[in-house]
Design a protein around this motif. Structure first.
Motif, mmCIF file in Angstrom:
data_model
loop_
_atom_site.group_PDB
_atom_site.id
_atom_site.type_symbol
_atom_site.label_atom_id
_atom_site.label_comp_id
_atom_site.label_asym_id
_atom_site.label_seq_id
_atom_site.Cartn_x
_atom_site.Cartn_y
_atom_site.Cartn_z
ATOM 1 N N ALA A 141 0.851 -1.188 0.000
ATOM 2 C CA ALA A 141 0.000 0.000 0.000
ATOM 3 C C ALA A 141 0.886 1.236 0.000
ATOM 4 O O ALA A 141 1.897 1.295 0.717
ATOM 5 C CB ALA A 141 -0.925 0.018 1.207
ATOM 6 N N VAL A 142 0.525 2.211 -0.823
ATOM 7 C CA VAL A 142 1.211 3.498 -0.880
ATOM 8 C C VAL A 142 0.238 4.559 -0.417
ATOM 9 O O VAL A 142 -0.867 4.675 -0.959
ATOM 10 C CB VAL A 142 1.720 3.800 -2.303
ATOM 11 N N ASN A 143 0.632 5.284 0.618
ATOM 12 C CA ASN A 143 -0.246 6.303 1.211
ATOM 13 C C ASN A 143 -1.622 5.729 1.549
ATOM 14 O O ASN A 143 -2.660 6.371 1.355
ATOM 15 C CB ASN A 143 -0.389 7.503 0.281
ATOM 16 N N THR A 187 8.976 1.920 10.164
ATOM 17 C CA THR A 187 9.664 3.188 9.969
ATOM 18 C C THR A 187 8.731 4.349 10.278
ATOM 19 O O THR A 187 7.561 4.340 9.887
ATOM 20 C CB THR A 187 10.153 3.301 8.512
ATOM 21 N N ALA A 188 9.238 5.365 10.944
ATOM 22 C CA ALA A 188 8.438 6.554 11.259
ATOM 23 C C ALA A 188 8.064 7.289 9.980
ATOM 24 O O ALA A 188 8.821 7.307 9.010
ATOM 25 C CB ALA A 188 9.232 7.471 12.180
ATOM 26 N N ASP A 189 6.875 7.885 9.984
ATOM 27 C CA ASP A 189 6.396 8.688 8.849
ATOM 28 C C ASP A 189 6.414 7.898 7.535
ATOM 29 O O ASP A 189 6.726 8.432 6.476
ATOM 30 C CB ASP A 189 7.230 9.962 8.695
ATOM 31 N N ALA A 190 6.050 6.634 7.615
ATOM 32 C CA ALA A 190 6.083 5.760 6.436
ATOM 33 C C ALA A 190 4.982 6.116 5.445
ATOM 34 O O ALA A 190 3.896 6.547 5.839
ATOM 35 C CB ALA A 190 5.934 4.305 6.871
ATOM 36 N N ASP A 191 5.274 5.939 4.158
ATOM 37 C CA ASP A 191 4.242 6.085 3.130
ATOM 38 C C ASP A 191 4.063 4.808 2.317
ATOM 39 O O ASP A 191 3.252 4.751 1.407
ATOM 40 C CB ASP A 191 4.541 7.269 2.212
ATOM 41 N N LEU A 192 4.833 3.772 2.678
ATOM 42 C CA LEU A 192 4.753 2.484 1.992
ATOM 43 C C LEU A 192 4.698 1.377 3.028
ATOM 44 O O LEU A 192 5.514 1.334 3.951
ATOM 45 C CB LEU A 192 5.984 2.292 1.096
#
Length: 264
Positions: free
Chosen positions: A15-17, A159-164
């Motif tokens: 998933a992305v975002n 991971t912090a602030d992940a987008d994936l």
């Protein structure tokens, strides 16, 4: 070479975002000459990037199916151990041993030289602070010209602030971390692959020698700590990992801190 027969893209959910994503979304424009590089600066730290690495290996075979049948090659993946050996990751098919590059330095110039020497096109670096540094002439430009995707990962797997995010939906996606964290004395040695009928690396004396050599990287507490870190992520035996997609500029700035700031 078990990875060749073990994994399929359908074993992973990305998933992305927060939106369902394909392999193409994760690795845009993947081609048959892509090479994946994983920078490791913590003992067994590469386990935190398990699914990103395994998805890259799947892409390596999917883009050229003859690699699974006609030539049966190992995936073009490289682990860069910063400062010293960080525990054998060879079970992931970083093989032959030259695919695990032991850099007995944390000099950012030497690290980038090694990455450029292997022609890495997709790069994952640990989540370390950014540093503004000066590389050798033209080495940064070479990386900017060649590296198509860069990621930040955490040895913890989150991971912090992940987008994936990448999740395994098949328990076989945990085979590699399980084998990597298993002591040498507990490893069972099969002589041939059940899928291809061909000899496998685990039966190679050179492979067993490499695993033994990398045992010298470890303290008594390293394996139990890494096992506990992996276990806490599991839900019904499956793991979801998270990453940040970043520019190559940012990846190289974080690379410059690899081996200098390690959170235990």
């Amino acid at each position: 070479m078990h990875v060749m027969a073990l994994f399929k893209g359908s074993m992973f959910d990305a998933a992305v975002n927060g939106q369902p994503a394909t392999l193409e979304d994760v690795f845009p424009g993947w081609h048959e000459h892509d090479r994946f590089g994983l920078v490791i600066d913590e003992t067994f730290g590469g386990i935190g990037a398990t699914h990103l690495l395994q998805l890259a290996m799947t892409a390596f075979y999917d883009i050229k199916p003859s690699r699974r049948t006609a030539v049966t090659v190992y995936p073009e993946i490289y682990a860069f151990h910063i400062g010293k050996g960080r525990g054998a990751h060879a079970h992931y098919d970083f093989w032959p041993a030259r695919r695990e590059v032991i850099l007995k330095t944390n000099d950012h110039r030497e690290v980038l030289d090694a990455i450029n020497d292997r022609g890495i096109t997709r790069l994952a670096v640990p989540d370390r602070p950014m540093r503004d540094v000066v590389h050798r002439p033209k080495e940064e430009d070479a990386a900017f010209d060649r590296i198509a995707s860069a990621f930040v990962y955490s040895p913890s797997g989150r991971t912090a602030d992940a987008d994936l995010t990448i999740s395994g939906n098949d328990k076989r996606t945990e085979f590699n971390p399980t084998q990597t964290l298993r002591p040498l004395a507990e490893l069972s040695v099969n002589r041939v692959s059940s899928a291809t009928g061909k000899p496998i690396k685990e039966a190679d004396d050179a492979f067993l020698h490499w695993i033994r050599e990398r045992e010298h990287d470890l303290t008594e507490d390293d394996r139990p700590r890494a096992r506990a870190m992996r276990e806490v992520l599991k839900v019904n035996g499956l793991v979801t990992e998270s990453y940040r997609r970043v520019s190559v500029v940012e990846a190289l700035k974080r690379l410059a801190s690899a081996g200098l700031t390690v959170t235990m």
